[in-house]
Design an enzyme around this catalytic site. Structure first.
Site, PDB file in Angstrom:
ATOM      1  N   LYS A 124       0.830  -1.207   0.000  1.00 42.35           N
ATOM      2  CA  LYS A 124       0.000   0.000   0.000  1.00 42.35           C
ATOM      3  C   LYS A 124       0.863   1.255   0.000  1.00 42.35           C
ATOM      4  O   LYS A 124       0.634   2.183  -0.781  1.00 42.35           O
ATOM      5  CB  LYS A 124      -0.931   0.006   1.218  1.00 42.35           C
ATOM      6  CG  LYS A 124      -1.944   1.158   1.195  1.00 42.35           C
ATOM      7  CD  LYS A 124      -2.703   1.273   2.483  1.00 42.35           C
ATOM      8  CE  LYS A 124      -1.911   2.044   3.511  1.00 42.35           C
ATOM      9  NZ  LYS A 124      -2.695   2.409   4.711  1.00 42.35           N
ATOM     10  N   ASP A 142      -6.714   1.095   1.097  1.00 42.08           N
ATOM     11  CA  ASP A 142      -6.773   1.192   2.548  1.00 42.08           C
ATOM     12  C   ASP A 142      -8.158   0.757   3.023  1.00 42.08           C
ATOM     13  O   ASP A 142      -8.954   0.232   2.242  1.00 42.08           O
ATOM     14  CB  ASP A 142      -6.435   2.615   3.007  1.00 42.08           C
ATOM     15  CG  ASP A 142      -7.521   3.625   2.632  1.00 42.08           C
ATOM     16  OD1 ASP A 142      -8.450   3.278   1.863  1.00 42.08           O
ATOM     17  OD2 ASP A 142      -7.434   4.777   3.106  1.00 42.08           O
TER      18      ASP A 142
END
Length: 214
Positions: A124, A142
């Site tokens: 991420k 997320d």
């Protein structure tokens, strides 16, 4: 998990997002690629606002890996101790700074594999840096994106990698660059976890979420 929306519905959703905010921006404050890496690494299990508050003074004195190493772990901790898991994060920031100096000449690499090789930098984080700094159409999933993707039917998936793939597969190419920012902002402020603000939602009529609120 909602059903997958069709291509035309998804195109309309992102057309509305674009019309409302043509150039969405990430909310983490940074001054260069290095400070962006550090800010994103610090943001795990923390709010962007909390990270920004801690890093404003930090980045004034340590905006390069060399300066961060000179500051040292204890000096770094003094700046970030209001952030959750700050001791482990400080250790990772010092480690990644050393790697950047010793292996990359003090510059942040522009490949996902190299970024993921840095301590405290996962997929991420790497995708955020690739997208925000180098403007690659990378999708950083997320909790907000995961929730919105599944709830609305934009990009359903059982885990973050599946949602990332669904975004890449289902959202038209013209929206890929900003897709994750539009989704993060919508999930953070409108399609919130406990009681989504469906009455203020600009895609309410297109969303597959069955339990809409008033």
């Amino acid at each position: 998990m909602a059903k997958q929306l069709d291509y035309h519905t998804i195109r309309e959703i992102f057309t509305r997002f674009r019309d409302a905010e043509p150039e969405p921006k990430g909310e983490l404050e940074h001054v260069n690629a290095y400070t962006l890496v550090v800010a994103v690494a610090l943001s795990a299990q923390a709010t962007d606002a909390g990270v920004n508050k801690a890093t404003r003074a930090l980045f004034e004195i340590a905006d390069t890996p060399e300066k961060m190493l000179a500051l040292g772990k204890e000096g770094l901790i003094e700046h970030i101790k209001t952030i959750g898991l700050y001791r482990n994060k400080a250790k990772n920031v010092i480690k990644l700074s050393r790697i950047l100096v010793e292996e990359y000449g003090g510059t942040v690499p522009s490949s996902r594999a190299a970024l993921e090789g840095l301590p405290g930098v996962g997929r991420k984080t790497a995708n955020v840096v690739l997208n925000m700094w180098w403007r690659h159409p990378a999708q950083a999933v997320d909790t907000h994106i995961f929730r919105l993707g599944n709830r609305a039917g934009i990009a359903p998936g059982k885990d973050v990698v599946a949602v990332e793939r669904a975004i890449e597969d289902n959202i038209p190419a013209e929206f890929q660059l900003h897709a994750h920012h539009w989704m993060i902002l919508h999930g953070r402020y409108i399609c919130v976890a406990r009681k989504p603000k469906c009455g203020a939602c600009l895609i309410r009529d297109l969303c597959a979420f069955e339990d809409k609120t008033e």
